[in-house]
Design an enzyme around this catalytic site. Structure first.
Site, PDB file in Angstrom:
ATOM      1  CG  HIS A   1      45.119-106.767 -35.571  1.00  0.00           C
ATOM      2  ND1 HIS A   1      46.235-105.986 -35.394  1.00  0.00           N
ATOM      3  CD2 HIS A   1      44.616-106.442 -36.799  1.00  0.00           C
ATOM      4  CE1 HIS A   1      46.397-105.214 -36.461  1.00  0.00           C
ATOM      5  NE2 HIS A   1      45.440-105.462 -37.324  1.00  0.00           N
ATOM      6  CG  ASP A   2      45.305-108.485 -39.541  1.00  0.00           C
ATOM      7  OD1 ASP A   2      44.274-109.160 -39.361  1.00  0.00           O
ATOM      8  OD2 ASP A   2      45.307-107.364 -40.083  1.00  0.00           O
TER       9      ASP A   2
ATOM     10  CE  LYS B   1      44.988-109.599 -42.937  1.00  0.00           C
ATOM     11  NZ  LYS B   1      44.980-108.156 -43.285  1.00  0.00           N
TER      12      LYS B   1
ATOM     13  CG  HIS C   1      43.270-113.429 -41.218  1.00  0.00           C
ATOM     14  ND1 HIS C   1      42.280-112.963 -42.050  1.00  0.00           N
ATOM     15  CD2 HIS C   1      43.410-112.495 -40.232  1.00  0.00           C
ATOM     16  CE1 HIS C   1      41.843-111.794 -41.603  1.00  0.00           C
ATOM     17  NE2 HIS C   1      42.504-111.485 -40.490  1.00  0.00           N
TER      18      HIS C   1
ATOM     19  CG  HIS D   1      40.716-108.757 -35.779  1.00  0.00           C
ATOM     20  ND1 HIS D   1      41.247-110.034 -35.803  1.00  0.00           N
ATOM     21  CD2 HIS D   1      41.085-108.184 -36.953  1.00  0.00           C
ATOM     22  CE1 HIS D   1      41.901-110.212 -36.929  1.00  0.00           C
ATOM     23  NE2 HIS D   1      41.822-109.108 -37.656  1.00  0.00           N
ATOM     24  CG  HIS D   2      38.239-109.712 -39.571  1.00  0.00           C
ATOM     25  ND1 HIS D   2      38.123-108.519 -40.243  1.00  0.00           N
ATOM     26  CD2 HIS D   2      39.543-110.089 -39.687  1.00  0.00           C
ATOM     27  CE1 HIS D   2      39.300-108.190 -40.765  1.00  0.00           C
ATOM     28  NE2 HIS D   2      40.182-109.127 -40.437  1.00  0.00           N
TER      29      HIS D   2
ATOM     30  CG  ASP E   1      42.115-103.611 -38.661  1.00  0.00           C
ATOM     31  OD1 ASP E   1      43.142-103.095 -39.144  1.00  0.00           O
ATOM     32  OD2 ASP E   1      41.706-104.746 -38.987  1.00  0.00           O
TER      33      ASP E   1
END
Length: 455
Positions: free
Chosen positions: A312-313, A316, A341, A367-368, A396
């Site tokens: 998911h990240d 980054k 990101h 996801h954000h 998260d």
């Protein structure tokens, strides 16, 4: 006649209890008993009461004899010719039944095998194999599961000291894989390994299903009273298909496990670089899988989410250290960089055709996003956000608040849940959040399990 199906010939008198009792008997045999194979010879001492032409046309008989003409020679002739006729009819019927049974048997094999190809884990495959073999052998699968001792296992080769139990019934139900097999069963399984074929011994069936890769699937089933030659041939055909299905399962599992491990390791790279709490991506994967199941997603969808969520990240990885590792609050320009990101993560993964990476691409991008549309990067809201991303958002935040980060300390559970409740309908899908909180013990168990791992 009701009890015996293999009567070859009947001589029937026309006049018995009544003037036409014999004719009524012929009709009953053909129409009610549906017996078309017995040879019926009608005889009468009063031809006028049952004229030959009328009887031959209206009743399904094979011969008509007046008592006066039925001497010993003609009687013998009638018996021999009728017996030969009955024999020929039975041979034709048996051939027809054999052909029908063979066709139906092959259909059973195809049906049984197609069910196995749909199973995607070793233990589900093993459970399915027990049921399908029972079906193939025309056994009552429910009775089998309750009364028979049966198990499916894997072995590496003939001399392997280890036979791992995957699934079982009876004494093998809920049996751990390391359980020691009874000596007589171990002997039978190793005999099948040596002979490289299925065995039928001592009221037991031992299935031998090899793969090209070297692993061998073994099946043991007792309480098998009788397996006929046709069933044995069907099982032999089934064994070949089971081997193919088992091998495909192993190959698919190897590919998926490799993908999952690479995803976890990439997630670990991001985790270590951004100073996340240890094992963040591993906990995330389990949180997401459990919440997906609670939300009614299928096991395959929950497993896909579990495998994809660690990425998911991934975006980054392209965020500068000065922004990513800043202990204080980000300024406006730094926040703009950080908000990139999800898009970067999506761009890294979007061109893949692999289901896990396609799911990871969607999760990375969304996801954000927030349930009320105030999230980023696309201000999606409610069902516009993929359910995978809505689940990841909850998991998260829960993990982030529950563990120390470079800019904060870990929060107590009650404070975490209080804060998350404030986000219901705003940040989080309210129905998913309610499910999460109602089943918080499940997620605390996952968190504590990985904390123990850390220690």
């Amino acid at each position: 006649m009701s009890q015996e199906e293999d009567v070859a010939i009947a001589f029937i008198d026309v006049v018995m209890e009544s003037d036409h009792a014999g004719l009524e008997l012929v009709k009953w045999i053909r129409e009610e008993l549906r017996n078309k194979t017995i040879r019926l010879i009608l005889r009468t001492g009063q031809p006028g009461q049952a004229p030959e032409e009328d009887v031959i046309v209206n009743y399904d008989i094979n011969d008509y004899k007046a008592k006066s003409e039925l001497d010993s020679r003609k009687l013998m002739t009638s018996v021999y010719s009728s017996l030969r006729s009955y024999r020929d009819i039975m041979e034709i019927e048996q051939a027809r039944r054999a052909q029908f049974n063979h066709r139906m048997g092959l259909e059973r094999v195809l049906e049984a095998t197609s069910g196995l190809f749909e199973l995607r884990t070793l233990h589900k495959f093993a459970d399915g194999l027990l049921t399908q073999v029972a079906t193939l052998l025309n056994l009552d699968s429910e009775t089998l599961l309750l009364t028979c001792n049966a198990m499916d296992a894997i072995s590496g080769h003939i001399d392997s000291a280890e036979i791992e139990i995957l699934a079982g019934t009876g004494q093998f139900a809920n049996s751990p894989s390391h359980r020691v097999l009874p000596e007589h069963i171990d002997k039978l399984l190793r005999s099948a390994l040596i002979q490289k074929r299925c065995l039928y011994e001592d009221n037991c069936f031992i299935g031998y299903f090899p793969t090209k890769g070297g692993l061998i699937n073994l099946l043991y089933m007792d309480g098998i009273d009788k397996i006929d030659d046709l069933d044995k041939k069907l099982v032999d055909i089934f064994a070949i298909n089971v081997g193919v299905a088992f091998e495909n399962l192993l190959l698919n599992q190897e590919v998926e496990d490799t993908q999952s491990e690479l995803i976890l390791r990439l997630g670990d790279v991001v985790e270590s670089r951004s100073k996340e709490a240890a094992n963040h991506v591993k906990r995330m994967a389990e949180y997401c899988s459990q919440l997906a199941l609670l939300a009614g997603l299928s096991e395959s969808e929950a497993d896909l989410l579990r495998r994809a969520s660690p990425m998911h990240d991934i975006g980054k990885i392209a965020i500068p250290d000065a922004v990513l590792l800043k202990p204080g609050k980000l300024d406006e320009d730094e926040w703009k960089v950080m908000r990139q990101h999800p898009i970067i993560g999506h761009q890294i993964l979007e061109n893949s055709e692999r289901p896990i990476l396609k799911a990871a691409s969607t999760i990375a991008l969304q996801h954000h996003e927030k349930y009320d549309g105030s999230g980023y990067p696309a201000n999606l809201k409610q069902d516009e956000i993929h359910i995978f991303a809505r689940i990841v958002a909850i998991a998260d935040v829960f993990d982030a608040l529950s563990h120390a980060r470079c800019y904060k300390s870990a929060w107590p559970l009650e404070e975490v849940l209080t804060e998350m409740r404030k986000g219901a309908g705003k940040h989080f899908d309210p129905e998913l959040l309610e499910l999460f909180i109602e089943n918080i013990d499940v997620f605390v168990h996952v968190k504590d399990n990985w904390r123990d791992h850390d220690e």
